[in-house]
Each structure stands twice: as structure tokens, then as C-alpha cells.
Design an enzyme around this catalytic site. Structure first.
Site, mmCIF file in Angstrom:
data_model
loop_
_atom_site.group_PDB
_atom_site.id
_atom_site.type_symbol
_atom_site.label_atom_id
_atom_site.label_comp_id
_atom_site.label_asym_id
_atom_site.label_seq_id
_atom_site.Cartn_x
_atom_site.Cartn_y
_atom_site.Cartn_z
ATOM 1 N N HIS A 114 0.855 -1.195 0.000
ATOM 2 C CA HIS A 114 0.000 0.000 0.000
ATOM 3 C C HIS A 114 0.892 1.247 0.000
ATOM 4 O O HIS A 114 1.774 1.396 0.838
ATOM 5 C CB HIS A 114 -0.945 0.004 1.200
ATOM 6 C CG HIS A 114 -1.976 1.084 1.080
ATOM 7 N ND1 HIS A 114 -3.165 0.901 0.401
ATOM 8 C CD2 HIS A 114 -1.974 2.373 1.485
ATOM 9 C CE1 HIS A 114 -3.842 2.034 0.414
ATOM 10 N NE2 HIS A 114 -3.155 2.940 1.067
ATOM 11 N N HIS A 166 0.154 11.948 -5.455
ATOM 12 C CA HIS A 166 -0.404 11.954 -4.098
ATOM 13 C C HIS A 166 0.720 11.770 -3.070
ATOM 14 O O HIS A 166 0.841 12.530 -2.106
ATOM 15 C CB HIS A 166 -1.441 10.827 -3.972
ATOM 16 C CG HIS A 166 -2.008 10.675 -2.593
ATOM 17 N ND1 HIS A 166 -3.186 11.266 -2.197
ATOM 18 C CD2 HIS A 166 -1.536 10.025 -1.496
ATOM 19 C CE1 HIS A 166 -3.417 10.979 -0.923
ATOM 20 N NE2 HIS A 166 -2.428 10.229 -0.481
ATOM 21 N N HIS A 193 2.786 14.354 -0.026
ATOM 22 C CA HIS A 193 3.152 14.120 1.382
ATOM 23 C C HIS A 193 4.612 14.496 1.618
ATOM 24 O O HIS A 193 4.957 15.162 2.587
ATOM 25 C CB HIS A 193 2.985 12.639 1.743
ATOM 26 C CG HIS A 193 1.561 12.185 1.876
ATOM 27 N ND1 HIS A 193 0.642 12.834 2.654
ATOM 28 C CD2 HIS A 193 0.909 11.116 1.357
ATOM 29 C CE1 HIS A 193 -0.520 12.182 2.602
ATOM 30 N NE2 HIS A 193 -0.391 11.138 1.816
ATOM 31 N N GLU A 246 -3.453 14.836 2.948
ATOM 32 C CA GLU A 246 -3.933 13.971 1.862
ATOM 33 C C GLU A 246 -4.327 14.759 0.614
ATOM 34 O O GLU A 246 -4.459 14.191 -0.464
ATOM 35 C CB GLU A 246 -5.132 13.143 2.348
ATOM 36 C CG GLU A 246 -4.835 12.230 3.530
ATOM 37 C CD GLU A 246 -3.706 11.259 3.272
ATOM 38 O OE1 GLU A 246 -3.446 10.927 2.096
ATOM 39 O OE2 GLU A 246 -3.061 10.826 4.250
ATOM 40 N N HIS A 259 -6.584 0.339 5.567
ATOM 41 C CA HIS A 259 -6.563 1.278 6.689
ATOM 42 C C HIS A 259 -7.194 0.731 7.968
ATOM 43 O O HIS A 259 -7.041 1.340 9.019
ATOM 44 C CB HIS A 259 -7.251 2.584 6.269
ATOM 45 C CG HIS A 259 -6.602 3.203 5.060
ATOM 46 N ND1 HIS A 259 -6.719 2.649 3.800
ATOM 47 C CD2 HIS A 259 -5.815 4.292 4.922
ATOM 48 C CE1 HIS A 259 -6.043 3.387 2.928
ATOM 49 N NE2 HIS A 259 -5.483 4.375 3.577
ATOM 50 N N TYR A 278 -9.439 11.380 4.150
ATOM 51 C CA TYR A 278 -9.541 11.283 2.686
ATOM 52 C C TYR A 278 -10.831 11.924 2.178
ATOM 53 O O TYR A 278 -10.874 12.472 1.088
ATOM 54 C CB TYR A 278 -9.455 9.826 2.219
ATOM 55 C CG TYR A 278 -8.163 9.151 2.631
ATOM 56 C CD1 TYR A 278 -6.954 9.486 2.028
ATOM 57 C CD2 TYR A 278 -8.146 8.196 3.638
ATOM 58 C CE1 TYR A 278 -5.765 8.873 2.410
ATOM 59 C CE2 TYR A 278 -6.972 7.583 4.028
ATOM 60 C CZ TYR A 278 -5.784 7.920 3.414
ATOM 61 O OH TYR A 278 -4.615 7.316 3.797
HETATM 62 O O1 X8Z Z 1 -4.265 5.323 1.202
HETATM 63 C C1 X8Z Z 1 -4.225 6.176 0.338
HETATM 64 C C2 X8Z Z 1 -2.870 6.682 -0.152
HETATM 65 C C3 X8Z Z 1 -1.848 6.668 0.900
HETATM 66 S S1 X8Z Z 1 -2.104 7.874 2.125
HETATM 67 C C4 X8Z Z 1 -2.402 5.827 -1.289
HETATM 68 N N1 X8Z Z 1 -5.363 6.638 -0.233
HETATM 69 C C5 X8Z Z 1 -6.671 6.140 0.174
HETATM 70 C C6 X8Z Z 1 -6.875 4.702 -0.256
HETATM 71 O O2 X8Z Z 1 -6.072 4.190 -1.040
HETATM 72 O O3 X8Z Z 1 -7.832 4.080 0.195
HETATM 73 C C7 X8Z Z 1 -5.458 7.667 -1.250
HETATM 74 C C8 X8Z Z 1 -6.913 7.771 -1.588
HETATM 75 C C9 X8Z Z 1 -7.662 7.032 -0.525
HETATM 76 ZN ZN ZN Z 2 -1.903 9.803 1.467
#
Ligand code: X8Z
Ligand code: ZN
Length: 604
Positions: free
Chosen positions: A345, A375, A379, A403, A503, A513
Site C-alpha cells: 500500500h 499523491h 506528502h 492527503e 486502513h 480522505y
Molecule cells: O491510502 C491512500 C494513499 C496513501 S495515504 C495511497 N489513499 C486512500 C486509499 O487508497 O484508500 C489515497 C486515496 C484514498
Molecule cells: Zn496519502
């Protein structure tokens, strides 16, 4: 990843030292403002010392998942977290002391800095640390092995879900990935239990109370703020949902996609149905529209993964930001290694709060990952910009800002920009805008209710409103309520579908997000205005504009030193987050969707 406020490992607290520190420094008298400042200086110096090895260990663990790297990472993470908890408790001794605004802010931030606080009980805090790494490992190593013996990793499955149009295959992959998570459920349940105890010891009702405390307003007010923002954008989501369901029905048949129910989650082009850009071909307008296919452009121009990242760097350089350090290129993980287990991830790391910034991504050569590269770089540039702030201010205005930065740059990846850098030859004219807006709405508007529901679930779990036996049921109730999406098959008793989303085992808050998806349109609008762009907002790119770069940098440099409304006001001239910018951006698409939806039955 890795600023103190984001550090999430377990906590090991020496109860005695906590109490002793609290009492001895005050000698039963009210401490002074000078003592408060000294306390902040000492605690930040100590936390800084503990942070470096903890982050290094976490990096090694995520890049080489083994039992040993897990143990080392848990140990060092625990040392850092235990110190952070101790200082958070100690900070309360200055509650009634008359201190300046900066000192007060830092004391408050110290109290809220943890995401997963352990209680003082040493055994429990060690257990919490171990659970954290175990959950990370279960997700990181997750695979789906089919009956014929072939095993697929998440990257493989992402590709299939994006491209296959065979509902049987999609269903197989969708359910297959969710086999990784039932073993997580007892660990997760225990993690919640212990972290709730830790939160109570810090003076919060439970972990959800702590998570909601981080937005410069009372937690309840923040929850209402989310309702307000969701209310602003929901009509748009409903219109998109209606159109997408109708077209999916046309494509797969109304027996597979009933027109009065939530959409089956395996048909939306993404493992979690969180963004739907991959099914553009199914739902696109009937009239011929020229839209840019970045995946194809990358392939045609022979871009490799490194070049994708270099292109992202070049965008930031064009705004006036310094190039990334040599060590970024030496130390980042940019492609998936074949010889070991890693956490794929995507994440961005700040190892030493100086210049050792890195990304870790199993990059695929797709338009989707081209966006993710930006993205992650957002960061890194944020982290570098606030590195000179005191430790407690090294973070973003609120976590949604962190984010939003890279995504804001992503909104400037317009056809005009892509032509400028030679990735495409022709800029589609404005008669194609509905197609372009549709493509983006499938990513951004579709995401909104998903961005919201994850923590709606977690807050109920943390508060005890949802019990472990109902974890999965409550998850799907919220998926249906917010997203209008449902499980394609009956879920079994032991299913733990939340665990199949990074997450949840990773314990990363998710409301950030949702906020980022609102904010990035506000920031894009503000930066385009600063850049003096007169055209339609969806065609604006700030590429090469130093004024926009300067304004952005000013926001980034502030870190967390001011309440977030101050930061927002400095760049966008408003103190409120506002879904209005999304409405502006997509206004022509909304009109188009409303026309398409006439006579259709919407809702679920
Ligand atoms: O987890 C992330 C990033 C890392 S902070 C890739 N995002 C969320 C996801 O993948 O669920 C970005 C958009 C939403
Ligand atoms: Zn991120």
C-alpha cells in the site's frame, strides 16, 4: 507516514514514571509558564530521539516483512509511543496555567498526538504493539490462492478488477481477497479494547473521541461539520450513482444489477468500490468523446515507474520547489520486489525530519498510479516544508490537508499539461469535456461516501455501539446507506470485510480522505485564481506557475502551527471547508447527468 501525530504503533508505559513525572515537577504547587515551556522543549527533544529509530524500524519492517523485523519494529514503536503517552498525561499538569497561545497549542497537540494509545499496564501495551505489527503483516502478506494452486497478490487482483468484464471472474477475485481478513477479527477486537482503555486514561471517552478531537473544534461539532459537507455533495453522488447503475444494468443485465437496489460491489472496477474510474468505458456518454487515456500514453511513450516519479518531481520543481534529494532515489521503494514480502500500500515517509524523505509503492504503469505518485509526493513535499517547525507542529493543518496536497497537483494534470510535457499530442477540445468530467467524477465523486463511511463504522466500533458480533453486518449497512453499494453474495458468519481494506488493519484514520476530496477542489480553485487562469476550472493547470507554488509552499511551511481555518484562509480566503468548489468544477456534468437520469428510477 511517520510524523509523530501519524505514528501508530503500540504503547508501553511505565505507570510509575508517569505518575512520578507528574508529581515531582509540580511539588504540589501550580507550575509556571516557564516550566511549561521547558516541559515542551524537553519532551519534544526526547520524542525526537526515540522517533528516528522507531521510524527506521518501521521502514525496514514494511520493506522486509519477517518475524524479526516485526519484533524490532514493535519494540521501538512501543518505546516511542510509551514516551508520547507519558508526556500526554504529564501535559495535563499545565491545564490551569496561564501560558501564551503557542505553548497552549503545543500542550493540546501533545495530548492528542497518538492514534492508538495504550494504557499504563505494561503487558497490555506490549500486546497492543504486537497486535499492530501482526495486523500489518497479515494485510501485507495477503494473497488469494485459487483451487488450481495459482496465487494472486493484490496488485494482480487490482488489474483484474479494473479490466475484466466477466462477472463470474470478478466475483471470484472479490470474494477471494476477502479470505485474508477473518483471522484479523480477534486481533482487531482486542486492539480496539486495549486502545479504548488507553484513550480513557488520557481523558477521552474512547478512541473515537480522541480521533475526533484533532480538528480544532469539539468532536461533536466536527461530526456535524461532516454531515454538512456530505449534504452539500450528496445530490451529485446520487445523480452519478443513478447513471452508473443504469449503465451497469444495460451492460450486465438487470438481473445482475437490479435497478431498485444498491449496486453489487464487484462490478465497479475497484476492490473496494471506492473509486470507479476503471469502468468509464461502460458508463461513458454515447456520443464519441475524446478523453485522455494516461495508461495508454505512458505505455506508448515507454515511461517506466521511475520516470513516472521523475515526472511528478518535475511538476513540483516547476512550481519552485527544490528537487528531491539523491537519497530519495537511492532509498525509495518504487516497484514491487519479487524476492520478499513488503507492504505494497503506497505511503510517503519522512525518516529523520531533515531531508531523508522516501516513498514506498508497488507502482503499476497506469494512469491511476500516475495520480498516486503525485499523491505520495505531495506528502513528501509537505514533510520537507515543515521540517523546521517544532516537532509538535510537524504535521499538516489537519490530516485532510496532508492527503489533499498531492491530489491538488493531480487536478493540474490536464491535457494541456500532458501535451506540454510531451506525453500526448492533441488536446481534446471543449466538446469532449463531459467525457473528461465523467472520468474524473468516477474517481472523485464516487469516492466521497466511501471516504466518509469507514470512520462512521470505526467510531461506532470504538464507542461500543457496534459489538464484535455485528462488525460485518454494520459494515455493510453503512456501505449500503452511504454508497448504495452491497456485497454481491451473502457474507458468511466469520467474514470480516473491513479487514480487507488496508486502513483498518493499518489503523489509519480515514475521514482525512473525505476531507481531502473536498479540500483539493478548493485548493485547486484557489491556486488557479492565484495563477491568474481565466478558463474553465477543469482545464486549469498551475504547472510552471511560481506564484501558485509560493502560495502552496506558504501553506505547507506552516505545518500545524496554526488552527486549520487560519491555514485555509491564508491560501483560499475562507475559513470553511466547502463542497461548493466540487459543484462548480462538475457543474456541466451535473446538468448532463440530470438529463440522462430523467425517467430513471434513482435511489436504493
Ligand atoms: O491510502 C491512500 C494513499 C496513501 S495515504 C495511497 N489513499 C486512500 C486509499 O487508497 O484508500 C489515497 C486515496 C484514498
Ligand atoms: Zn496519502
Amino acid at each position: 507516514m511517520t510524523s509523530l501525530s501519524q505514528f501508530k504503533r503500540g504503547v508501553f508505559v511505565l505507570a510509575l514514571s508517569t505518575l512520578a513525572a507528574c508529581n515531582s515537577s509540580t511539588d504540589n504547587r501550580t507550575p509556571t509558564a516557564t516550566e511549561a515551556k521547558q516541559f515542551l522543549a524537553d519532551s519534544q527533544a526526547h520524542l525526537e530521539e526515540l522517533q528516528l529509530p522507531a521510524v527506521q524500524a518501521a521502514w525496514v519492517y514494511s520493506n522486509f516483512i519477517t518475524d524479526d523485523s516485526a519484533a524490532i519494529s514493535a519494540l521501538l514503536g512501543e518505546k516511542l509511543s510509551s514516551a508520547a503517552v507519558k508526556y500526554a498525561v504529564d501535559a495535563a499538569q499545565f491545564n490551569g496555567v496561564d501560558v501564551d497561545a503557542d505553548t497552549r497549542r503545543q500542550l493540546e497537540l501533545l495530548k492528542q498526538s497518538l492514534t492508538l494509545p495504550a494504557p499504563a499496564d505494561a503487558a497490555k501495551s506490549a500486546e497492543l504493539a504486537k497486535i499492530g505489527t501482526e495486523l500489518d503483516g497479515l494485510y501485507g502478506k495477503g494473497k488469494y490462492c485459487k483451487t488450481d494452486g495459482t496465487c494472486l497478490n493484490l496488485n494482480d487482483m487490482t488489474t483484474i478488477l479494473a479490466n475484466s468484464r466477466d462477472p463470474q471472474e470478478l466475483l471470484d477475485i472479490w470474494t477471494g481477497w476477502r479470505e485474508i481478513s477473518p483471522p484479523m477479527k480477534p486481533l482487531y477486537t482486542r486492539q480496539v479494547e486495549i486502545a479504548n482503555e488507553g484513550s480513557k486514561e488520557l481523558g477521552f471517552d474512547d478512541l473515537s473521541d480522541l480521533w475526533r478531537a484533532k480538528y480544532d473544534m469539539p468532536g461533536d461539532e466536527f461530526a456535524s461539520e461532516l454531515d454538512r459537507l456530505w449534504g452539500q455533495v450528496k445530490p451529485f453522488y446520487d445523480a452519478l450513482h443513478c447513471h452508473v447503475r443504469a449503465e451497469l444494468g444495460n451492460y450486465y443485465g438487470n438481473d445482475i444489477v437490479p435497478q431498485d437496489k444498491a449496486i453489487p460491489a464487484h462490478l465497479l472496477g475497484n476492490m473496494w468500490a471506492q473509486s470507479w474510474g476503471n469502468i468509464y468505458d461502460i458508463v461513458k456518454p454515447k456520443q464519441e468523446m475524446q478523453v485522455v487515456d494516461i495508461t495508454k500514453a505512458l505505455e506508448e511513450k515507454g515511461y517506466d515507474e521511475i520516470q513516472m516519479v521523475k515526472t511528478g518531481e518535475a511538476f513540483f520543481s516547476s512550481l519552485g520547489f527544490d528537487p528531491l534529494p539523491e537519497t530519495f532515489w537511492e532509498r525509495s521503494l518504487i516497484t514491487k520486489p519479487e524476492d520478499r514480502e513488503v507492504v505494497c500500500h503506497a505511503s510517503a515517509w519522512d525518516i529523520d525530519d531533515k531531508d531523508d524523505i522516501r516513498i514506498k509503492m508497488c507502482t503499476q504503469r497506469t494512469g491511476e498510479d500516475f495520480q498516486t505518485v503525485h499523491h505520495e509526493l505531495g506528502h513528501n513535499y509537505y514533510q520537507r516544508a515543515y521540517k523546521n517547525q517544532p516537532l509538535l507542529y510537524r504535521g499538516s493543518a489537519h490530516d485532510g490537508f496532508h492527503e489533499a496536497v498531492g491530489d491538488t497537483i493531480g487536478l493540474s494534470i490536464t491535457p494541456k499539461y500532458l501535451k506540454q510535457i510531451g506525453l500526448i499530442e492533441n488536446i481534446p477540445d471543449e466538446s469532449n469535456d463531459i467525457g473528461m468530467l465523467m472520468q474524473l467524477a468516477l474517481e472523485k465523486i464516487a469516492f466521497l461516501p466511501f471516504g466518509l463511511m469507514i470512520d462512521q463504522w470505526r467510531w461506532k466500533v470504538f464507542s461500543g455501539e457496534v459489538e464484535p458480533k455485528d462488525y460485518n453486518k454494520a459494515w455493510w449497512e453503512l456501505r449500503e446507506k452511504y454508497q448504495g453499494v452491497r456485497a454481491p453474495v451473502e457474507r458468511s458468519e466469520d467474514a470480516f470485510d473491513p479487514g480487507a481494506k488496508y486502513h483498518i488493519p493499518g489503523n489509519t484514520p480515514y475521514t482525512r480522505y473525505f476531507l481531502a476530496h473536498i479540500l483539493q477542489f478548493q485548493l485547486h480553485e484557489a491556486l488557479c485564481k492565484i495563477a491568474g487562469d481565466q478558463g474553465p476550472i477543469n482545464r486549469c493547470t498551475i504547472y510552471g506557475n511560481k506564484d501558485a507554488g509560493k502560495a502552496l509552499n506558504a501553506l505547507l511551511e506552516m505545518g500545524m502551527s496554526k488552527p486549520w481555518p487560519d491555514a485555509l484562509e491564508a491560501i483560499a480566503g475562507t475559513r470553511q471547508m466547502d463542497g461548493g468548489s466540487i459543484a462548480n468544477y462538475f457543474a456541466p456534468l451535473k446538468t448532463w447527468l440530470d438529463e440522462q437520469n430523467q425517467g430513471r428510477q434513482c435511489g436504493w
